[in-house]
Write an enzyme that holds these catalytic residues in place. Structure first.
Site, mmCIF file in Angstrom:
data_model
loop_
_atom_site.group_PDB
_atom_site.id
_atom_site.type_symbol
_atom_site.label_atom_id
_atom_site.label_comp_id
_atom_site.label_asym_id
_atom_site.label_seq_id
_atom_site.Cartn_x
_atom_site.Cartn_y
_atom_site.Cartn_z
ATOM 1 N N MET A 164 27.066 -35.135 -14.141
ATOM 2 C CA MET A 164 28.077 -34.751 -15.132
ATOM 3 C C MET A 164 27.404 -34.640 -16.491
ATOM 4 S SD MET A 164 31.031 -34.229 -13.764
ATOM 5 C CE MET A 164 31.724 -33.797 -15.351
ATOM 6 N N MET A 211 41.777 -34.246 -10.264
ATOM 7 C CA MET A 211 41.898 -35.367 -11.216
ATOM 8 C C MET A 211 43.237 -36.071 -11.006
ATOM 9 S SD MET A 211 40.490 -33.566 -14.681
ATOM 10 C CE MET A 211 39.088 -32.447 -14.656
ATOM 11 N N HIS A 232 35.358 -31.553 -6.111
ATOM 12 C CA HIS A 232 34.865 -32.622 -6.981
ATOM 13 C C HIS A 232 36.016 -33.592 -7.227
ATOM 14 C CE1 HIS A 232 33.235 -33.619 -11.321
ATOM 15 N NE2 HIS A 232 33.220 -34.666 -10.507
ATOM 16 N N HIS A 277 34.239 -24.212 -7.261
ATOM 17 C CA HIS A 277 34.285 -25.615 -7.694
ATOM 18 C C HIS A 277 35.733 -26.004 -8.003
ATOM 19 C CE1 HIS A 277 32.371 -29.256 -9.306
ATOM 20 N NE2 HIS A 277 33.294 -29.204 -10.262
ATOM 21 N N MET A 314 37.689 -36.536 -8.851
ATOM 22 C CA MET A 314 37.684 -37.462 -9.979
ATOM 23 C C MET A 314 38.935 -38.310 -9.849
ATOM 24 S SD MET A 314 36.347 -34.709 -12.765
ATOM 25 C CE MET A 314 36.821 -33.364 -11.686
HETATM 26 C C1 DX5 Z 1 35.106 -31.692 -16.039
HETATM 27 C C2 DX5 Z 1 35.026 -30.913 -14.747
HETATM 28 C C3 DX5 Z 1 34.222 -29.674 -14.861
HETATM 29 C C4 DX5 Z 1 34.779 -28.722 -15.875
HETATM 30 C C5 DX5 Z 1 33.734 -27.750 -16.305
HETATM 31 O O1 DX5 Z 1 35.714 -32.898 -15.829
HETATM 32 O O2 DX5 Z 1 34.443 -31.679 -13.709
HETATM 33 O O3 DX5 Z 1 34.057 -29.031 -13.615
HETATM 34 O O4 DX5 Z 1 35.885 -28.045 -15.423
HETATM 35 O O5 DX5 Z 1 34.301 -26.990 -17.305
HETATM 36 P P1 DX5 Z 1 33.462 -26.347 -18.483
HETATM 37 O O6 DX5 Z 1 32.473 -25.428 -17.825
HETATM 38 O O7 DX5 Z 1 34.472 -25.663 -19.297
HETATM 39 O O8 DX5 Z 1 32.770 -27.485 -19.188
HETATM 40 ZN ZN ZN Z 2 33.750 -30.599 -11.764
#
Ligand code: DX5
Ligand code: ZN
Length: 217
Positions: A137, A37, A66, A33, A68
């Site tokens: 989420m 960002m 992913h 994953h 963002m």
């Molecule tokens: C948050 C991310 C997640 C995050 C998960 O914005 O999309 O993928 O890294 O991290 P943990 O498992 O630490 O909540």
């Molecule tokens: Zn994520």
């Protein structure tokens, strides 16, 4: 039943990224994953296509990217070139969601749609025939290490029952605040893929955490 685990490299040591990826691959991860960002859609900046390209060839794990970021349609081609296998875009980040998921799909990449905690499920109703997964989420996106938001359990079950009726092939991925203690409840609510960053990378024994998460059903 075995659930899929997607370790998030957000909590990895970026100075040893290839080793950190190998570690979770050997530990039994199913997907890698990758949290992208942009400092606009979420209040944090991480990494982009050049780092993803560097990782290609260092692992055989599929890349679960992913996004963002704002205006994801501008950058999708670059992520495809960098080696993404799944590209997940946020419903809240684009005006033309249907066009974008179909663009991704027509490029031969698996499209996912992500929903922030406060975004209702009906926003994805008209793209269900076009997507590979829905990413729920379970924290507000931007940072690793946050706490799972409890009402997201109900959202996952609701999504599961909608998909069972209409598109049972679509996977439900849950992302944020997942650890060994809550994984089983989340899996029972309907998750197919669990994302975990801090629970895996901050552990003394990442392999054992991955194994426990996979056995949560
Ligand atoms: C948050 C991310 C997640 C995050 C998960 O914005 O999309 O993928 O890294 O991290 P943990 O498992 O630490 O909540
Ligand atoms: Zn994520």
């Amino acid at each position: 039943m075995v659930i899929k685990v997607a370790p998030s490299i957000l909590s990895a040591d970026f100075s040893r990224l290839a080793e950190e990826v190998k570690l979770v691959e050997q530990g039994g991860a199913d997907l890698l994953h990758i949290d992208v960002m942009d400092g606009h859609f979420v209040p944090n900046i991480t990494l982009g296509p050049p780092i993803i390209s560097c990782l290609k060839g260092k692992t055989s794990l599929p890349f679960d990217v992913h996004l963002m970021i704002e205006n994801p349609e501008r950058y999708v081609d670059e992520f495809i070139k960098a080696g993404a296998d799944i590209i997940t875009v946020h419903v809240e980040s684009t005006v033309h969601l249907h066009r974008l998921v179909n663009y991704i799909k027509n490029k031969g990449i698996k499209p996912g749609v992500a929903l922030n905690p406060s975004t209702p499920l009906d926003t994805i109703k008209y793209v269900l025939d076009d997507i590979y997964l829905v990413l729920v989420m379970s924290v507000n996106p931007g940072f690793g290490g946050q706490k799972f938001i409890p009402p997201m359990l109900e959202k996952i079950s609701e999504l599961k029952s909608i998909l069972n009726k209409t598109n049972p092939e679509i996977l439900i991925e849950v992302d944020g605040g997942i650890n060994e203690n809550n994984a089983s409840t989340i899996a029972k609510a309907g998750a197919d893929i669990l994302v975990a960053g801090s629970a895996i990378y901050n552990s003394e024994n990442p392999e054992e955490v991955i194994r426990k998460l996979k056995e949560s059903l």
